[in-house]
Design an enzyme around this catalytic site. Structure first.
Site, PDB file in Angstrom:
ATOM      1  N   LYS A  16      -8.216   8.894   6.719  1.00  0.00           N
ATOM      2  CA  LYS A  16      -7.831   9.476   7.969  1.00  0.00           C
ATOM      3  C   LYS A  16      -7.933  10.540   8.731  1.00  0.00           C
ATOM      4  CE  LYS A  16      -4.340   5.152   6.388  1.00  0.00           C
ATOM      5  NZ  LYS A  16      -4.354   4.420   7.231  1.00  0.00           N
ATOM      6  N   ARG A  32      -5.056  -4.061   0.364  1.00  0.00           N
ATOM      7  CA  ARG A  32      -4.697  -5.753  -0.339  1.00  0.00           C
ATOM      8  C   ARG A  32      -5.702  -5.043  -1.459  1.00  0.00           C
ATOM      9  NH1 ARG A  32      -9.030  -5.711   4.557  1.00  0.00           N
ATOM     10  NH2 ARG A  32      -7.835  -4.361   5.370  1.00  0.00           N
TER      11      ARG A  32
HETATM   12  N1  BES Z   1      -1.653   1.339   5.718  1.00  0.00           N
HETATM   13  C1  BES Z   1      -2.964   1.291   6.138  1.00  0.00           C
HETATM   14  C2  BES Z   1      -1.966   0.525   7.824  1.00  0.00           C
HETATM   15  C3  BES Z   1      -1.180   1.177   8.529  1.00  0.00           C
HETATM   16  C4  BES Z   1      -1.888   1.771   9.498  1.00  0.00           C
HETATM   17  C5  BES Z   1       0.285   1.854   8.672  1.00  0.00           C
HETATM   18  C6  BES Z   1      -1.264   2.627  10.658  1.00  0.00           C
HETATM   19  C7  BES Z   1       0.494   1.455   9.703  1.00  0.00           C
HETATM   20  C8  BES Z   1       0.575   2.695  10.700  1.00  0.00           C
HETATM   21  C9  BES Z   1      -3.144   0.461   5.978  1.00  0.00           C
HETATM   22  O1  BES Z   1      -3.590   0.761   4.177  1.00  0.00           O
HETATM   23  C10 BES Z   1      -5.175   0.910   6.027  1.00  0.00           C
HETATM   24  O2  BES Z   1      -5.514   1.916   6.456  1.00  0.00           O
HETATM   25  N2  BES Z   1      -5.322  -0.359   7.107  1.00  0.00           N
HETATM   26  C11 BES Z   1      -6.565  -0.553   7.832  1.00  0.00           C
HETATM   27  C12 BES Z   1      -7.893  -0.661   7.302  1.00  0.00           C
HETATM   28  C13 BES Z   1      -9.323  -0.945   7.812  1.00  0.00           C
HETATM   29  C14 BES Z   1     -10.078   0.323   7.291  1.00  0.00           C
HETATM   30  C15 BES Z   1      -9.677  -2.284   7.187  1.00  0.00           C
HETATM   31  C16 BES Z   1      -6.245  -0.361   9.109  1.00  0.00           C
HETATM   32  O3  BES Z   1      -5.689  -0.980   9.914  1.00  0.00           O
HETATM   33  O4  BES Z   1      -6.721   0.037   9.528  1.00  0.00           O
HETATM   34 MN    MN Z   2      -5.149   2.715   4.494  1.00  0.00          MN
END
Ligand code: BES
Ligand code: MN
Ligand code: ZN
Length: 488
Positions: free
Chosen positions: A268, A342
């Protein structure tokens, strides 16, 4: 905070402050108190300094009654009143008074008798006011050298309806505070191992806790979950809590418990990454719900499943393109290591169904950034394979105002997460990513009634709200408890 219920008059009670809630633009129903204090209340109303607008506060220093101060708190227009507006006013009133250094406060419930009779039949208006007050007083001070000593020790409730369940109120608010503490704690002090010890600390006669280690999960074939933990030096802990409360149905509650989500190899961006300690909000909510269910003696059976791990990059971390097999036998192509929630949930849901055959599975997870983009911080996204179950969750959320909004799981979304080389892939790209994440989980729930709450946008608040201080919100705790209350 201590709650005392008394049936003496507002003028007689001796408190640091007397709280008088008022509607906007309607008659001053406190003419007796106004008279006793020399007309101070009508003065601020006449001068328009206090209009009764929702959450407006005015503090008066008074003589002529036994308390030294009166806090006027606005409820907004009488015609606009809702349980949550009362909750907000309660939050505003109590947090304001704490700021003034008041150690105790008395609340007049006189105005609540002016509400329509059918108002919130299930609960009493005073309940919402006190609930908002209690919730607003949460603070997280574990890491501060000097604690803020200001505290309201006692609230005296004057003339409240009978029938308010103090036990329910106190237990649910403590559960919320318990979850908030877990979530606000940074990941160096909230590793999977620490979380598992906290889970064990709530075990007892009715709650059994077991923790599956990496080797146990290897035996179970939980490669999807294990693939997420490979980059971290902290061992994963699959925490399972069994609550036996009676002959009722068995429900499974699955909470995403990523104690820190860096994204893994699909790293990230640095900005805001510190917030990713809240990626275990779903797991914290499940722990808190089970703790409260036991304290409230809810007559049902719950299994709580917390797949806890960190998601970090490292020499042994999973890489995009890797293929893993989940407990159900399905193979998953990992397109993006940041879609880790997931992966751990697929195995946790699969495990719950294989070993417990629950009547329903409810999943709580900070699953997608797209959830915040779609709904902001106002509602969790609700998805599922069973309308009846989702209707019950919607109903339960109306009362607690932890709102949910249903999203579709059209079968066409299956196409989005089709892999060329495995049974399914863990990311369908940007388009529809809120629902494709839900659809991915659905594939592991099979025929079991299942609902999923994506709380990514609601589990954390960047600003103070009337009864929710900024930081962890413990979204889902009051909602799921309210849902469980109705389950037979
Ligand atoms: N934990 C994150 C989702 C999240 C993002 C929660 C911001 C709270 C605030 C999750 O694991 C994630 O990174 N999801 C990605 C999925 C994508 C890579 C398909 C997302 O939503 O960007
Ligand atoms: Mn994530
Ligand atoms: Zn995550």
């Amino acid at each position: 905070m201590n709650l005392l219920f008394k049936n003496i008059s507002e003028q007689e009670i001796k408190a640091d402050a007397l709280i008088l809630p008022l509607f906007e633009g309607s008659d001053n129903i406190y003419s007796d108190i106004n008279k006793a204090t020399g007309g101070l209340i009508s003065d601020v109303i006449k001068s328009k300094e206090f209009t009764g607008k929702l959450n407006q506060t005015t503090l008066l220093h008074v003589k002529g009654i036994n308390s030294n101060r009166i806090l006027l708190i606005g409820l907004g227009k009488q015609s606009d009143i809702t349980p949550d507006r009362i909750r907000q006013a309660g939050g505003k009133a109590f947090s304001y008074l704490r700021g003034t250094g008041s150690k105790n406060a008395a609340l007049s419930c006189r105005i609540f008798s002016k509400l329509p009779k059918n108002f919130a039949a299930s609960q009493m208006p005073a309940f919402y006011f006190i609930e908002g007050g209690l919730l607003s007083l949460y603070r997280f001070e574990r890491y501060k050298k000097s604690e803020n000593g200001k505290e309201i020790k006692t609230a005296i409730i004057l003339g409240a309806d009978k029938g308010i369940s103090i036990k329910w109120l106190k237990t649910t608010v403590s559960a919320v505070n318990f979850a908030k503490d877990l979530i606000n704690t940074p990941s160096n002090d909230m590793t999977p191992a620490i979380l598992s010890r906290i889970a064990k600390s709530i075990s007892g006669k009715k709650i059994k806790v077991k923790v599956l280690e990496k080797k146990d999960m290897e035996k179970e074939g939980m490669e999807a979950y294990l693939s997420v933990s490979k980059g971290s030096a902290e061992p994963p802990k699959f925490i399972i809590l069994e609550y036996k409360g009676g002959k009722g149905a068995l429900l499974a509650l699955v909470g995403k418990s990523i104690t820190f989500d860096s994204g893994g190899i699909s790293l990230k961006p640095a900005e805001g990454m510190e917030k990713m300690k809240y990626d275990m909000s779903g797991g914290a909510a499940v722990l808190a719900v089970i703790k409260a269910a036991s304290e409230l003696n809810l007559p049902l059976n719950i299994v709580g499943l917390l797949p806890a791990t960190e998601n970090l990059p490292g020499g042994s971390a999973s890489k995009p393109g890797d293929i893993v097999k989940a407990i159900t036998g399905k193979t998953i192509e990992i397109i993006n290591t940041d879609a880790e929630g997931r992966l751990v949930l697929a195995d946790a849901i699969g495990y719950a169904i294989k070993y417990y055959k629950p009547k329903a599975v409810i999943n709580i997870a900070t699953l997608t950034g797209a959830c915040s983009i779609a709904l902001g911080s106002e509602a969790a996204a609700l998805m599922g394979n069973n309308e009846g179950l989702m209707e019950k969750l919607k109903k339960a959320s109306e009362d607690t105002y932890e709102r949910v909004w249903q999203m579709p799981l059209y079968e066409e979304y299956k196409e989005y997460i089709k892999s060329d080389v495995a049974d399914i892939k863990n990311s369908g790209g940007r388009n529809g990513s809120l629902v494709t994440a839900g659809y991915f989980l659905k594939e592991f729930a099979g025929d079991t009634p299942w609902a999923h709450l994506d709380i990514a946008g609601t589990a954390w608040s960047d600003k103070d709200k009337p009864y929710t201080p900024k930081g962890a919100t413990a979204m889902g705790v009051r909602l799921v408890l309210n849902f469980l209350k109705e389950i037979k």
